[in-house]
Design a protein around this motif. Structure first.
Motif, PDB file in Angstrom:
ATOM      1  N   GLY A 141       0.758  -1.372   0.028  1.00  0.00           N
ATOM      2  CA  GLY A 141      -0.155   0.143  -0.181  1.00  0.00           C
ATOM      3  C   GLY A 141       0.863   1.464  -0.013  1.00  0.00           C
ATOM      4  N   ARG A 142       2.125   1.259  -0.148  1.00  0.00           N
ATOM      5  CA  ARG A 142       2.915   2.255  -0.048  1.00  0.00           C
ATOM      6  C   ARG A 142       2.945   2.817  -1.406  1.00  0.00           C
ATOM      7  NH1 ARG A 142       6.693   3.166   3.813  1.00  0.00           N
ATOM      8  NH2 ARG A 142       6.754   5.050   3.144  1.00  0.00           N
ATOM      9  N   ARG A 143       3.156   4.346  -1.476  1.00  0.00           N
ATOM     10  CA  ARG A 143       3.288   5.113  -2.650  1.00  0.00           C
ATOM     11  C   ARG A 143       4.435   4.598  -3.483  1.00  0.00           C
ATOM     12  NH1 ARG A 143       2.753  11.058  -1.432  1.00  0.00           N
ATOM     13  NH2 ARG A 143       3.924  10.475   0.239  1.00  0.00           N
ATOM     14  N   GLN A 144       5.610   4.030  -2.700  1.00  0.00           N
ATOM     15  CA  GLN A 144       7.007   3.551  -3.328  1.00  0.00           C
ATOM     16  C   GLN A 144       6.827   2.228  -4.122  1.00  0.00           C
ATOM     17  OE1 GLN A 144       9.743   5.535  -3.116  1.00  0.00           O
ATOM     18  NE2 GLN A 144       8.284   7.114  -2.421  1.00  0.00           N
ATOM     19  N   ALA A 145       5.411   1.559  -4.331  1.00  0.00           N
ATOM     20  CA  ALA A 145       5.202   0.163  -4.647  1.00  0.00           C
ATOM     21  C   ALA A 145       5.985   0.021  -6.129  1.00  0.00           C
ATOM     22  CB  ALA A 145       3.856  -0.254  -4.724  1.00  0.00           C
ATOM     23  N   THR A 146       5.791   1.094  -7.159  1.00  0.00           N
ATOM     24  CA  THR A 146       6.343   0.961  -8.396  1.00  0.00           C
ATOM     25  C   THR A 146       7.904   0.894  -8.256  1.00  0.00           C
ATOM     26  OG1 THR A 146       4.257   1.898  -9.370  1.00  0.00           O
ATOM     27  CG2 THR A 146       6.049   1.781 -10.688  1.00  0.00           C
ATOM     28  N   ARG A 147       8.436   1.885  -7.567  1.00  0.00           N
ATOM     29  CA  ARG A 147       9.866   2.149  -7.461  1.00  0.00           C
ATOM     30  C   ARG A 147      10.442   0.953  -6.726  1.00  0.00           C
ATOM     31  NH1 ARG A 147      10.335   8.365  -5.497  1.00  0.00           N
ATOM     32  NH2 ARG A 147       9.212   9.332  -7.040  1.00  0.00           N
ATOM     33  N   VAL A 148       9.939   0.220  -5.948  1.00  0.00           N
ATOM     34  CA  VAL A 148      10.493  -0.927  -5.149  1.00  0.00           C
ATOM     35  C   VAL A 148      10.352  -1.917  -6.164  1.00  0.00           C
ATOM     36  CG1 VAL A 148       9.884  -2.313  -3.395  1.00  0.00           C
ATOM     37  CG2 VAL A 148       9.698   0.054  -2.700  1.00  0.00           C
ATOM     38  N   ARG A 149       9.298  -2.141  -6.879  1.00  0.00           N
ATOM     39  CA  ARG A 149       9.259  -3.353  -7.903  1.00  0.00           C
ATOM     40  C   ARG A 149      10.358  -3.387  -9.057  1.00  0.00           C
ATOM     41  NH1 ARG A 149       3.739  -2.682  -7.409  1.00  0.00           N
ATOM     42  NH2 ARG A 149       2.835  -4.222  -6.155  1.00  0.00           N
ATOM     43  N   ALA A 150      10.504  -1.967  -9.478  1.00  0.00           N
ATOM     44  CA  ALA A 150      11.608  -1.876 -10.451  1.00  0.00           C
ATOM     45  C   ALA A 150      13.133  -2.105  -9.986  1.00  0.00           C
ATOM     46  CB  ALA A 150      11.432  -0.258 -11.068  1.00  0.00           C
ATOM     47  N   LEU A 151      13.142  -1.597  -8.723  1.00  0.00           N
ATOM     48  CA  LEU A 151      14.547  -1.801  -8.075  1.00  0.00           C
ATOM     49  C   LEU A 151      14.794  -3.383  -7.860  1.00  0.00           C
ATOM     50  CD1 LEU A 151      17.328  -1.205  -6.946  1.00  0.00           C
ATOM     51  CD2 LEU A 151      15.846  -0.480  -4.669  1.00  0.00           C
ATOM     52  N   LEU A 152      13.654  -3.914  -7.577  1.00  0.00           N
ATOM     53  CA  LEU A 152      13.944  -5.793  -7.215  1.00  0.00           C
ATOM     54  C   LEU A 152      14.088  -6.387  -8.124  1.00  0.00           C
ATOM     55  CD1 LEU A 152      11.266  -6.063  -4.014  1.00  0.00           C
ATOM     56  CD2 LEU A 152      13.936  -6.243  -3.982  1.00  0.00           C
ATOM     57  N   ARG A 153      13.227  -5.985  -9.407  1.00  0.00           N
ATOM     58  CA  ARG A 153      13.536  -6.574 -10.532  1.00  0.00           C
ATOM     59  C   ARG A 153      14.717  -6.594 -11.491  1.00  0.00           C
ATOM     60  NH1 ARG A 153       8.705  -3.884 -12.358  1.00  0.00           N
ATOM     61  NH2 ARG A 153       6.930  -5.054 -11.625  1.00  0.00           N
ATOM     62  N   ALA A 154      15.299  -5.353 -11.289  1.00  0.00           N
ATOM     63  CA  ALA A 154      16.798  -4.774 -11.992  1.00  0.00           C
ATOM     64  C   ALA A 154      17.500  -5.794 -10.830  1.00  0.00           C
ATOM     65  CB  ALA A 154      17.116  -3.369 -11.865  1.00  0.00           C
ATOM     66  N   ALA A 155      17.636  -5.696  -9.703  1.00  0.00           N
ATOM     67  CA  ALA A 155      18.611  -6.342  -8.785  1.00  0.00           C
ATOM     68  C   ALA A 155      18.544  -7.761  -9.077  1.00  0.00           C
ATOM     69  CB  ALA A 155      18.179  -6.043  -7.157  1.00  0.00           C
ATOM     70  N   CYS A 156      17.404  -8.389  -9.322  1.00  0.00           N
ATOM     71  CA  CYS A 156      17.291  -9.933  -9.412  1.00  0.00           C
ATOM     72  C   CYS A 156      17.790 -10.531 -10.758  1.00  0.00           C
ATOM     73  CB  CYS A 156      15.757 -10.264  -9.173  1.00  0.00           C
ATOM     74  SG  CYS A 156      15.297 -12.079  -9.505  1.00  0.00           S
ATOM     75  N   ALA A 157      17.582  -9.428 -11.638  1.00  0.00           N
ATOM     76  CA  ALA A 157      18.136  -9.986 -13.165  1.00  0.00           C
ATOM     77  C   ALA A 157      19.907  -9.739 -13.081  1.00  0.00           C
ATOM     78  CB  ALA A 157      17.682  -8.862 -14.041  1.00  0.00           C
ATOM     79  N   ALA A 158      20.345  -8.655 -12.129  1.00  0.00           N
ATOM     80  CA  ALA A 158      21.593  -8.486 -12.149  1.00  0.00           C
ATOM     81  C   ALA A 158      22.126  -9.606 -11.567  1.00  0.00           C
ATOM     82  CB  ALA A 158      22.115  -7.302 -11.643  1.00  0.00           C
ATOM     83  N   ALA A 159      21.604  -9.902 -10.354  1.00  0.00           N
ATOM     84  CA  ALA A 159      22.310 -11.132  -9.530  1.00  0.00           C
ATOM     85  C   ALA A 159      22.189 -12.415 -10.206  1.00  0.00           C
ATOM     86  CB  ALA A 159      21.443 -11.160  -8.176  1.00  0.00           C
ATOM     87  N   GLN A 160      21.021 -12.692 -10.925  1.00  0.00           N
ATOM     88  CA  GLN A 160      20.884 -13.958 -11.832  1.00  0.00           C
ATOM     89  C   GLN A 160      22.027 -14.234 -12.878  1.00  0.00           C
ATOM     90  OE1 GLN A 160      17.065 -14.056 -12.979  1.00  0.00           O
ATOM     91  NE2 GLN A 160      16.352 -15.201 -11.173  1.00  0.00           N
ATOM     92  N   ARG A 161      22.321 -12.918 -13.474  1.00  0.00           N
ATOM     93  CA  ARG A 161      23.428 -12.700 -14.589  1.00  0.00           C
ATOM     94  C   ARG A 161      24.727 -12.941 -14.252  1.00  0.00           C
ATOM     95  NH1 ARG A 161      21.449  -8.136 -15.941  1.00  0.00           N
ATOM     96  NH2 ARG A 161      23.045  -6.794 -15.130  1.00  0.00           N
ATOM     97  N   THR A 162      25.046 -12.462 -12.977  1.00  0.00           N
ATOM     98  CA  THR A 162      26.479 -12.523 -12.552  1.00  0.00           C
ATOM     99  C   THR A 162      26.854 -13.499 -11.434  1.00  0.00           C
ATOM    100  OG1 THR A 162      25.883 -11.001 -10.689  1.00  0.00           O
ATOM    101  CG2 THR A 162      26.731  -9.940 -12.687  1.00  0.00           C
ATOM    102  N   GLY A 163      25.784 -14.080 -10.903  1.00  0.00           N
ATOM    103  CA  GLY A 163      25.955 -15.219  -9.962  1.00  0.00           C
ATOM    104  C   GLY A 163      26.065 -14.819  -8.517  1.00  0.00           C
ATOM    105  N   TRP A 164      25.627 -13.468  -8.268  1.00  0.00           N
ATOM    106  CA  TRP A 164      25.870 -12.892  -7.071  1.00  0.00           C
ATOM    107  C   TRP A 164      24.927 -13.644  -6.219  1.00  0.00           C
ATOM    108  CZ3 TRP A 164      28.430  -8.933  -4.884  1.00  0.00           C
ATOM    109  CH2 TRP A 164      28.011  -8.422  -3.614  1.00  0.00           C
TER     110      TRP A 164
END
Length: 143
Positions: A30-53
């Motif tokens: 319910g926070r107004r930051q929801a879209t920004r939070v999801r965008a950050l988590l998606r980018a972090a997830c993709a980078a971690a998967q790509r690099t093996g982090w």
């Protein structure tokens, strides 16, 4: 066997980062930051998967570079760093703050706890559109 663990992870995100403006978690439903939070988590997830982090057990450093139109800065550095760090740390109290809205993104974490942070940096660069770069890196343990 070759070690594929990445000692640092850098990734880009379009738009503005989530901010930490109050005591409530930036990832709470319910926070107004929801879209920004999801965008950050998606980018972090993709980078971690790509690099093996994998989240390190030891100390980390976090760098945030905000790109924004000149004269259009939105929040101070500590508010921006606080929001990014709140999203990228592991979430321990999942059941108490209700994170079902994040789906599989609830599992994305680039480090375990803010106590691991040994260095934070913030840089601002001029750009036509808002975007930001995040770098999380392991730091050597000082004996």
């Amino acid at each position: 066997m070759q070690d594929t663990h990445a000692p640092a992870l850098t990734f880009e995100v379009g738009g503005l980062p989530p901010v930490r403006t109050e005591a409530l978690s930036a990832v709470t439903a319910g926070r107004r930051q929801a879209t920004r939070v999801r965008a950050l988590l998606r980018a972090a997830c993709a980078a971690a998967q790509r690099t093996g982090w994998t989240p390190p057990a030891g100390p980390v450093e976090i760098d945030l570079t905000l790109r924004c139109p000149p004269g259009h800065r939105t929040f101070d550095a500590s508010t921006l760093l606080g929001g990014v760090c709140a999203v990228l740390a592991a979430r321990k109290r999942v059941s108490t703050i209700g994170l079902a809205h994040l789906g599989v993104l609830v599992e994305v974490a680039l480090y375990t706890d803010d106590r691991q942070i040994r260095r934070l940096s913030y840089t601002e660069e001029p750009a036509a559109e808002y975007s930001y770069r995040v770098r999380v890196a392991e730091t050597p343990t000082v004996v």
